[in-house]
Write a protein that holds these residues in place. Structure first.
Motif, PDB file in Angstrom:
ATOM      1  N   THR A 152      -5.188  -6.165  -8.900  1.00 15.29           N
ATOM      2  CA  THR A 152      -5.469  -6.697  -7.561  1.00 15.29           C
ATOM      3  C   THR A 152      -4.297  -6.469  -6.619  1.00 15.29           C
ATOM      4  OG1 THR A 152      -6.932  -8.383  -8.494  1.00 15.29           O
ATOM      5  CG2 THR A 152      -6.104  -8.756  -6.269  1.00 15.29           C
ATOM      6  N   VAL A 153      -3.106  -6.829  -7.074  1.00 15.72           N
ATOM      7  CA  VAL A 153      -1.925  -6.719  -6.219  1.00 15.72           C
ATOM      8  C   VAL A 153      -1.574  -5.261  -5.931  1.00 15.72           C
ATOM      9  CG1 VAL A 153       0.552  -7.183  -6.085  1.00 15.72           C
ATOM     10  CG2 VAL A 153      -1.007  -8.947  -6.918  1.00 15.72           C
ATOM     11  N   MET A 154      -1.596  -4.416  -6.963  1.00 17.07           N
ATOM     12  CA  MET A 154      -1.215  -3.019  -6.757  1.00 17.07           C
ATOM     13  C   MET A 154      -2.232  -2.297  -5.876  1.00 17.07           C
ATOM     14  SD  MET A 154       1.707  -2.281  -8.128  1.00 17.07           S
ATOM     15  CE  MET A 154       1.725  -0.510  -8.412  1.00 17.07           C
ATOM     16  N   THR A 155      -3.494  -2.624  -5.997  1.00 15.09           N
ATOM     17  CA  THR A 155      -4.496  -2.017  -5.119  1.00 15.09           C
ATOM     18  C   THR A 155      -4.212  -2.369  -3.663  1.00 15.09           C
ATOM     19  OG1 THR A 155      -6.179  -2.104  -6.863  1.00 15.09           O
ATOM     20  CG2 THR A 155      -6.953  -1.863  -4.599  1.00 15.09           C
ATOM     21  N   PHE A 156      -3.885  -3.640  -3.417  1.00 14.26           N
ATOM     22  CA  PHE A 156      -3.557  -4.060  -2.048  1.00 14.26           C
ATOM     23  C   PHE A 156      -2.278  -3.388  -1.554  1.00 14.26           C
ATOM     24  CE2 PHE A 156      -0.910  -6.928   0.532  1.00 14.26           C
ATOM     25  CZ  PHE A 156      -1.672  -6.935   1.693  1.00 14.26           C
ATOM     26  N   VAL A 157      -1.227  -3.406  -2.385  1.00 12.90           N
ATOM     27  CA  VAL A 157       0.067  -2.844  -1.971  1.00 12.90           C
ATOM     28  C   VAL A 157      -0.058  -1.353  -1.677  1.00 12.90           C
ATOM     29  CG1 VAL A 157       2.405  -2.300  -2.770  1.00 12.90           C
ATOM     30  CG2 VAL A 157       1.466  -4.590  -3.120  1.00 12.90           C
ATOM     31  N   THR A 158      -0.710  -0.615  -2.562  1.00 11.74           N
ATOM     32  CA  THR A 158      -0.819   0.830  -2.347  1.00 11.74           C
ATOM     33  C   THR A 158      -1.703   1.160  -1.147  1.00 11.74           C
ATOM     34  OG1 THR A 158      -2.578   0.906  -4.029  1.00 11.74           O
ATOM     35  CG2 THR A 158      -0.349   1.456  -4.739  1.00 11.74           C
ATOM     36  N   SER A 159      -2.746   0.367  -0.914  1.00 16.83           N
ATOM     37  CA  SER A 159      -3.572   0.585   0.275  1.00 16.83           C
ATOM     38  C   SER A 159      -2.757   0.358   1.544  1.00 16.83           C
ATOM     39  CB  SER A 159      -4.793  -0.352   0.266  1.00 16.83           C
ATOM     40  OG  SER A 159      -5.624  -0.086  -0.833  1.00 16.83           O
ATOM     41  N   LEU A 160      -1.937  -0.691   1.525  1.00 14.22           N
ATOM     42  CA  LEU A 160      -1.096  -0.989   2.680  1.00 14.22           C
ATOM     43  C   LEU A 160      -0.044   0.095   2.895  1.00 14.22           C
ATOM     44  CD1 LEU A 160      -0.381  -3.059   4.882  1.00 14.22           C
ATOM     45  CD2 LEU A 160       1.141  -4.153   3.232  1.00 14.22           C
ATOM     46  N   LEU A 161       0.601   0.529   1.818  1.00 13.11           N
ATOM     47  CA  LEU A 161       1.619   1.580   1.937  1.00 13.11           C
ATOM     48  C   LEU A 161       0.993   2.890   2.401  1.00 13.11           C
ATOM     49  CD1 LEU A 161       3.843   0.974  -1.228  1.00 13.11           C
ATOM     50  CD2 LEU A 161       4.390   0.444   1.148  1.00 13.11           C
ATOM     51  N   ASN A 162      -0.182   3.208   1.864  1.00 15.39           N
ATOM     52  CA  ASN A 162      -0.878   4.426   2.285  1.00 15.39           C
ATOM     53  C   ASN A 162      -1.147   4.413   3.784  1.00 15.39           C
ATOM     54  OD1 ASN A 162      -1.485   6.544   0.474  1.00 15.39           O
ATOM     55  ND2 ASN A 162      -2.817   5.190  -0.684  1.00 15.39           N
ATOM     56  N   GLY A 163      -1.735   3.318   4.247  1.00 14.69           N
ATOM     57  CA  GLY A 163      -2.045   3.223   5.666  1.00 14.69           C
ATOM     58  C   GLY A 163      -0.803   3.289   6.530  1.00 14.69           C
ATOM     59  N   ALA A 164       0.235   2.534   6.145  1.00 16.36           N
ATOM     60  CA  ALA A 164       1.470   2.528   6.928  1.00 16.36           C
ATOM     61  C   ALA A 164       2.107   3.907   6.972  1.00 16.36           C
ATOM     62  CB  ALA A 164       2.450   1.510   6.336  1.00 16.36           C
ATOM     63  N   LEU A 165       2.040   4.622   5.858  1.00 13.80           N
ATOM     64  CA  LEU A 165       2.666   5.939   5.794  1.00 13.80           C
ATOM     65  C   LEU A 165       2.022   6.911   6.769  1.00 13.80           C
ATOM     66  CD1 LEU A 165       4.883   7.421   4.360  1.00 13.80           C
ATOM     67  CD2 LEU A 165       3.297   7.973   2.517  1.00 13.80           C
ATOM     68  N   PHE A 166       0.702   6.937   6.830  1.00  7.95           N
ATOM     69  CA  PHE A 166       0.037   7.870   7.744  1.00  7.95           C
ATOM     70  C   PHE A 166       0.247   7.467   9.203  1.00  7.95           C
ATOM     71  CE2 PHE A 166      -2.521   8.770   3.876  1.00  7.95           C
ATOM     72  CZ  PHE A 166      -2.245  10.123   3.800  1.00  7.95           C
ATOM     73  N   VAL A 167       0.302   6.167   9.479  1.00 11.52           N
ATOM     74  CA  VAL A 167       0.591   5.729  10.848  1.00 11.52           C
ATOM     75  C   VAL A 167       2.001   6.156  11.256  1.00 11.52           C
ATOM     76  CG1 VAL A 167       0.941   3.716  12.322  1.00 11.52           C
ATOM     77  CG2 VAL A 167      -1.033   3.808  10.798  1.00 11.52           C
ATOM     78  N   LEU A 168       2.966   5.974  10.352  1.00  9.39           N
ATOM     79  CA  LEU A 168       4.346   6.352  10.658  1.00  9.39           C
ATOM     80  C   LEU A 168       4.495   7.861  10.818  1.00  9.39           C
ATOM     81  CD1 LEU A 168       6.249   3.915   8.263  1.00  9.39           C
ATOM     82  CD2 LEU A 168       6.151   3.820  10.759  1.00  9.39           C
ATOM     83  N   ILE A 169       3.744   8.618  10.048  1.00 17.65           N
ATOM     84  CA  ILE A 169       3.765  10.087  10.228  1.00 17.65           C
ATOM     85  C   ILE A 169       3.261  10.437  11.620  1.00 17.65           C
ATOM     86  CG2 ILE A 169       2.708  12.252   9.481  1.00 17.65           C
ATOM     87  CD1 ILE A 169       2.747  11.182   6.629  1.00 17.65           C
ATOM     88  N   GLY A 170       2.191   9.766  12.050  1.00 14.38           N
ATOM     89  CA  GLY A 170       1.687  10.024  13.402  1.00 14.38           C
ATOM     90  C   GLY A 170       2.714   9.695  14.463  1.00 14.38           C
ATOM     91  N   ILE A 171       3.418   8.567  14.295  1.00 15.92           N
ATOM     92  CA  ILE A 171       4.471   8.212  15.249  1.00 15.92           C
ATOM     93  C   ILE A 171       5.575   9.262  15.242  1.00 15.92           C
ATOM     94  CG2 ILE A 171       6.273   6.510  15.757  1.00 15.92           C
ATOM     95  CD1 ILE A 171       4.397   4.360  14.674  1.00 15.92           C
TER      96      ILE A 171
END
Length: 526
Positions: free
Chosen positions: A261-280
């Motif tokens: 449960t925790v790793m699914t949430f953490v990796t989903s959050l990191l994935n999303g943040a990473l692509f947003v930061l790449i866009g920035i």
């Protein structure tokens, strides 16, 4: 802008972009990247710079670890030759073709190879998200390639940077030494850190502590490997694969459920943040392009993107025929793929965070103090290739998959495993009842539930056994149900070990059994 304000902005962007992606049915990475680009127009965010170390340490180890943990080791073993070739030969060929292309634009050979190495590896997080829904074999080949090829690309990258700045002189023995240290050292460090981590985790009973070690293990493996100049990527991948194999036997059910449960949430959050930061960060790549005009830079991006795509298609439509000429074994014939699945593999060469982190890590100056040649073009071209693969290739992939006729598989294997697990529990019923001294009333109730559930599975229906129990025999009911869950779990682990079912099938059934065990355990009278 403070770190907290940036965190809030990125979090809101992830929420909005994931919602939009579901509404318009577009792959989330593409929408997240666009969201990051739009955020970059806000004045407070224009000065944001993504430090390479943040990507390579904060994001990459945990994401790669979870991708490796959730990969199919059986499929990796079966397809290990093509995975090794795509992770080494294809990466080197891509880097070489990009280097030639960049050199035609006037980039010196050293920086050209730096650019080639930066854009050569596919991105594990993008491939993991965009490859869902594909047949297990194709999805595993894509994921395994993206997990390993970073090691090859970063060795080529490190040598190209060192030669360009004047710290190294290229030689084949030196290249072989770097590859040997990267791969051998990475595997050794990953195995060592994981062995220590497993010694500790086997003694833990608190799910929160398991969660902490699940996060610390990939970070520790990556850091230690990088300290000895080995491949941190390979260390993390080895760790994830090893833990995935021992987890069913070594960790308690509530720990597995909690970590998942925790790793699914953490990796989903990191994935999303990473692509947003790449866009920035794309804004910084555009504004930092000073050595050449924007038009010439865009042409270079298109040329390099074409080289990346061409290298991948050429590899998947030449290497199989070379292998067929050299290997005539029946096993090789069974592994052959038609042109359509190979087209899917060729079209799935998405680039992402590792490429951008490598480009941003290029030093500003050489050893003599002069500027690193064409550094701004390297960063701009890398960001452009990432944008092309995520905004052009990714939206086209579903159409390519539909054209190929590929569909998800494994449903039949899953159903057979579920039937085998329930049957194993029923076969062990007399011995379990005798060991637990269960009353006849509880025995009749549980056997009725299991018989009904088995009939439903064989009929292709779903019929989740409920947890009814007589109040005066609740403890006996709980003990019997838990013992039968253990029998089912032992059966699916044995089927996995005997290669009768895939790791993915085991994880699906195990997740249900862990939930069942937790739910039944809570019914125990205090």
């Amino acid at each position: 802008m403070t770190a907290l304000e940036l965190l809030v902005a990125v979090g809101l962007a992830i929420l909005v972009c994931n919602y939009v992606a579901r509404r318009i049915r577009v792959a989330p990475p593409a929408v997240l990247l666009v969201g990051g680009v739009l955020l970059g127009f806000l004045p407070p965010l224009r000065e944001i710079e993504l430090p390479p170390d943040v990507v390579l340490l904060l994001f990459l180890p945990v994401l790669l670890y979870w991708e490796a943990f959730t990969s199919s080791l059986r499929e990796i073993r079966v397809n290990q030759r093509i995975i090794v070739l795509t992770s080494t030969v294809l990466v080197a060929a891509t880097a070489a073709l990009v280097a030639v292309t960049a050199h035609l634009f006037g980039v010196p050979w050293g920086p050209a190879w730096v650019l080639g190495a930066a854009v050569a590896p596919t991105d594990a997080t993008a491939v993991g998200v965009l490859g869902r829904g594909l047949p297990r074999r194709v999805a595993t080949m894509m994921r395994a390639e993206s997990l390993v090829n970073d090691g090859t690309a970063l060795v080529i990258y490190a040598l190209a940077v060192a030669v360009t700045v004047g710290e190294e002189h290229f030689s084949v023995p030196r290249l072989g030494e770097m590859f040997g240290l990267a791969y051998g050292g990475g595997i050794a460090v990953g195995a060592l850190v994981t062995w220590v981590s497993l010694l500790v985790r086997r003694r833990l009973r608190d799910p929160a502590q398991h969660n902490l070690l699940a996060l610390v293990t990939p970070l520790g493996a990556y850091l230690l490997a990088e300290q000895v100049h080995a491949s941190g990527v390979l260390a993390v991948v080895v760790s994830g694969l090893w833990v995935s194999q021992v987890s069913p036997r070594s960790f308690p059910a509530d720990a597995r459920e909690h970590v998942h449960t925790v790793m699914t949430f953490v990796t989903s959050l990191l994935n999303g943040a990473l692509f947003v930061l790449i866009g920035i960060e794309i804004h910084g790549a555009v504004s930092g392009l000073t050595s050449t005009g924007l038009a010439r830079g865009l042409i270079a991006v298109l040329a390099v993107s074409a080289a990346v795509v061409l290298a991948r298609f050429a590899f998947f439509f030449t290497s199989p025929y070379v292998i067929r000429l050299l290997d005539h074994r029946p096993k090789q014939r069974r592994l052959r793929m038609t042109a359509r699945p190979r087209t899917v593999l060729a079209a799935a060469g998405f680039r992402g965070a590792v490429s951008l982190a490598a480009a941003l890590a290029v030093p500003e100056t050489l050893t003599n103090g002069s500027p690193f040649p064409d550094r701004d073009l390297i960063v701009f071209a890398t960001a452009g290739v990432i944008a092309v693969t995520l905004l052009v290739q990714a939206p086209l992939l579903p159409g390519v998959v539909r054209w190929s006729g590929l569909t998800p598989d494994g449903a039949g294997e899953l159903r057979r495993a579920e039937i085998a697990a329930v049957q194993a529990a029923l076969d062990a019923f007399p011995q379990v009842v005798a060991r637990l001294h269960t009353s006849d009333a509880v025995v009749d109730e549980v056997r009725t539930e299991y018989d009904r559930h088995l009939r439903a599975l064989r009929a292709g229906q779903t019929d989740d056994a409920d947890d009814r129990s007589a109040s005066d025999a609740q403890a006996q009911y709980v003990d019997l149900r838990l013992a039968l869950v253990a029998e089912k779990h032992a059966m699916i682990v044995r089927l996995r070990d005997e290669n009768e079912i895939d790791d993915d099938v085991l994880r699906q059934i195990q997740a249900d059994l862990d939930v069942e065990k937790s739910h039944v355990s809570r019914r125990r009278p205090s």
